[in-house]
Design a protein around this motif. Structure first.
Motif, PDB file in Angstrom:
ATOM      1  N   ILE A 169       0.863  -1.177   0.000  1.00  0.00           N
ATOM      2  CA  ILE A 169       0.000   0.000   0.000  1.00  0.00           C
ATOM      3  C   ILE A 169       0.895   1.221   0.000  1.00  0.00           C
ATOM      4  CG2 ILE A 169      -1.712   1.345   1.279  1.00  0.00           C
ATOM      5  CD1 ILE A 169      -2.811  -1.273   2.390  1.00  0.00           C
ATOM      6  N   GLY A 170       0.709   2.084  -0.980  1.00  0.00           N
ATOM      7  CA  GLY A 170       1.452   3.339  -1.057  1.00  0.00           C
ATOM      8  C   GLY A 170       0.594   4.463  -0.528  1.00  0.00           C
ATOM      9  N   VAL A 171       1.084   5.178   0.474  1.00  0.00           N
ATOM     10  CA  VAL A 171       0.336   6.250   1.133  1.00  0.00           C
ATOM     11  C   VAL A 171       0.995   7.587   0.831  1.00  0.00           C
ATOM     12  CG1 VAL A 171      -0.492   7.112   3.358  1.00  0.00           C
ATOM     13  CG2 VAL A 171      -0.252   4.663   3.001  1.00  0.00           C
ATOM     14  N   ASP A 172       0.169   8.609   0.521  1.00  0.00           N
ATOM     15  CA  ASP A 172       0.735   9.935   0.308  1.00  0.00           C
ATOM     16  C   ASP A 172       0.547  10.796   1.562  1.00  0.00           C
ATOM     17  OD1 ASP A 172      -1.897  10.939   0.291  1.00  0.00           O
ATOM     18  OD2 ASP A 172      -1.952  11.168  -1.891  1.00  0.00           O
ATOM     19  N   ASP A 173       1.012  12.037   1.504  1.00  0.00           N
ATOM     20  CA  ASP A 173       0.978  12.932   2.662  1.00  0.00           C
ATOM     21  C   ASP A 173      -0.438  13.268   3.131  1.00  0.00           C
ATOM     22  OD1 ASP A 173       3.735  13.033   2.756  1.00  0.00           O
ATOM     23  OD2 ASP A 173       3.853  14.855   1.524  1.00  0.00           O
ATOM     24  N   GLU A 174      -1.419  13.130   2.244  1.00  0.00           N
ATOM     25  CA  GLU A 174      -2.803  13.424   2.616  1.00  0.00           C
ATOM     26  C   GLU A 174      -3.530  12.196   3.156  1.00  0.00           C
ATOM     27  OE1 GLU A 174      -1.698  14.578  -0.663  1.00  0.00           O
ATOM     28  OE2 GLU A 174      -1.024  16.287   0.528  1.00  0.00           O
ATOM     29  N   GLY A 175      -2.858  11.059   3.187  1.00  0.00           N
ATOM     30  CA  GLY A 175      -3.487   9.837   3.679  1.00  0.00           C
ATOM     31  C   GLY A 175      -4.186   9.036   2.589  1.00  0.00           C
ATOM     32  N   ASP A 176      -4.161   9.526   1.343  1.00  0.00           N
ATOM     33  CA  ASP A 176      -4.722   8.764   0.227  1.00  0.00           C
ATOM     34  C   ASP A 176      -3.774   7.619  -0.077  1.00  0.00           C
ATOM     35  OD1 ASP A 176      -6.900  10.525  -0.079  1.00  0.00           O
ATOM     36  OD2 ASP A 176      -5.704  11.857  -1.345  1.00  0.00           O
ATOM     37  N   TYR A 177      -4.320   6.526  -0.605  1.00  0.00           N
ATOM     38  CA  TYR A 177      -3.484   5.366  -0.844  1.00  0.00           C
ATOM     39  C   TYR A 177      -3.877   4.597  -2.076  1.00  0.00           C
ATOM     40  CZ  TYR A 177      -7.317   2.616   1.189  1.00  0.00           C
ATOM     41  OH  TYR A 177      -8.537   2.042   1.445  1.00  0.00           O
ATOM     42  N   ASP A 178      -2.922   3.829  -2.588  1.00  0.00           N
ATOM     43  CA  ASP A 178      -3.118   2.901  -3.690  1.00  0.00           C
ATOM     44  C   ASP A 178      -2.609   1.539  -3.222  1.00  0.00           C
ATOM     45  OD1 ASP A 178      -4.069   4.790  -5.637  1.00  0.00           O
ATOM     46  OD2 ASP A 178      -2.002   5.496  -5.838  1.00  0.00           O
ATOM     47  N   VAL A 179      -3.241   0.469  -3.722  1.00  0.00           N
ATOM     48  CA  VAL A 179      -2.850  -0.887  -3.365  1.00  0.00           C
ATOM     49  C   VAL A 179      -2.237  -1.547  -4.589  1.00  0.00           C
ATOM     50  CG1 VAL A 179      -3.644  -3.126  -2.504  1.00  0.00           C
ATOM     51  CG2 VAL A 179      -4.738  -1.024  -1.696  1.00  0.00           C
ATOM     52  N   TYR A 180      -1.105  -2.205  -4.382  1.00  0.00           N
ATOM     53  CA  TYR A 180      -0.394  -2.900  -5.450  1.00  0.00           C
ATOM     54  C   TYR A 180      -0.268  -4.365  -5.081  1.00  0.00           C
ATOM     55  CZ  TYR A 180       0.925   1.956  -6.209  1.00  0.00           C
ATOM     56  OH  TYR A 180       0.897   3.305  -6.384  1.00  0.00           O
ATOM     57  N   HIS A 181      -0.622  -5.237  -6.018  1.00  0.00           N
ATOM     58  CA  HIS A 181      -0.498  -6.689  -5.835  1.00  0.00           C
ATOM     59  C   HIS A 181       0.520  -7.217  -6.831  1.00  0.00           C
ATOM     60  CE1 HIS A 181      -4.083  -6.999  -3.318  1.00  0.00           C
ATOM     61  NE2 HIS A 181      -4.610  -6.091  -4.096  1.00  0.00           N
ATOM     62  N   PRO A 182       1.181  -8.341  -6.518  1.00  0.00           N
ATOM     63  CA  PRO A 182       2.196  -8.868  -7.441  1.00  0.00           C
ATOM     64  C   PRO A 182       1.631  -9.276  -8.792  1.00  0.00           C
ATOM     65  CG  PRO A 182       1.754 -10.436  -5.688  1.00  0.00           C
ATOM     66  CD  PRO A 182       1.021  -9.162  -5.345  1.00  0.00           C
ATOM     67  N   ASP A 183       0.361  -9.639  -8.839  1.00  0.00           N
ATOM     68  CA  ASP A 183      -0.222 -10.100 -10.096  1.00  0.00           C
ATOM     69  C   ASP A 183      -0.961  -9.001 -10.842  1.00  0.00           C
ATOM     70  OD1 ASP A 183      -2.191  -9.898  -8.199  1.00  0.00           O
ATOM     71  OD2 ASP A 183      -3.173 -11.778  -8.711  1.00  0.00           O
ATOM     72  N   ALA A 184      -0.952  -7.776 -10.306  1.00  0.00           N
ATOM     73  CA  ALA A 184      -1.645  -6.677 -10.965  1.00  0.00           C
ATOM     74  C   ALA A 184      -0.832  -6.200 -12.160  1.00  0.00           C
ATOM     75  CB  ALA A 184      -1.861  -5.520  -9.994  1.00  0.00           C
ATOM     76  N   SER A 185      -1.522  -5.816 -13.207  1.00  0.00           N
ATOM     77  CA  SER A 185      -0.849  -5.326 -14.414  1.00  0.00           C
ATOM     78  C   SER A 185      -0.536  -3.863 -14.287  1.00  0.00           C
ATOM     79  CB  SER A 185      -1.720  -5.537 -15.632  1.00  0.00           C
ATOM     80  OG  SER A 185      -2.231  -6.828 -15.679  1.00  0.00           O
TER      81      SER A 185
END
Length: 113
Positions: free
Chosen positions: A97-113
């Motif tokens: 999970i990548g989090v930015d300074d505002e607390g927004d996030y993106d989720v990355y999985h090993p099988d995601a394109s």
């Protein structure tokens, strides 16, 4: 004085709590549980955490203890975390999970394109 880089522990706890998980443990490593799923969560402040601590292989726990692992890092570090995990090819399922300074996030999985 330069800003201090802190592990995104509180962001990680907030994310898992919003997703309906029960969170237990202190510090940058904790456990999130929901229904049948138990996830070991590790908050990373920067890429040095990957080399400085044994967080990728088994974190000191037998691999069968935690089938699911999640690493939470600043968004700018997620590529390095994913590459490191892919190179280690751990015996557990993982996400980053990548989090930015505002607390927004993106989720990355090993099988995601």
């Amino acid at each position: 004085m330069p800003p201090v880089s802190m592990p995104p522990s509180e962001d990680a706890r907030a994310i898992f709590t919003r997703l309906g998980y029960s969170v237990s443990g202190d510090g940058p490593d904790f456990v999130a549980e929901r229904k049948w799923r138990t996830v070991r969560v590790t908050a990373l402040s920067d890429g040095d955490d990957l080399r400085g601590r044994r967080v990728l292989a088994d974190g000191g726990e037998p691999s069968e203890t935690y089938r699911f692992r999640c690493f939470v890092a600043p968004k700018g570090e997620t590529g390095d975390v994913q590459n490191r995990l892919a190179s280690v090819d751990p015996a557990y399922e993982w996400a980053v999970i990548g989090v930015d300074d505002e607390g927004d996030y993106d989720v990355y999985h090993p099988d995601a394109s």
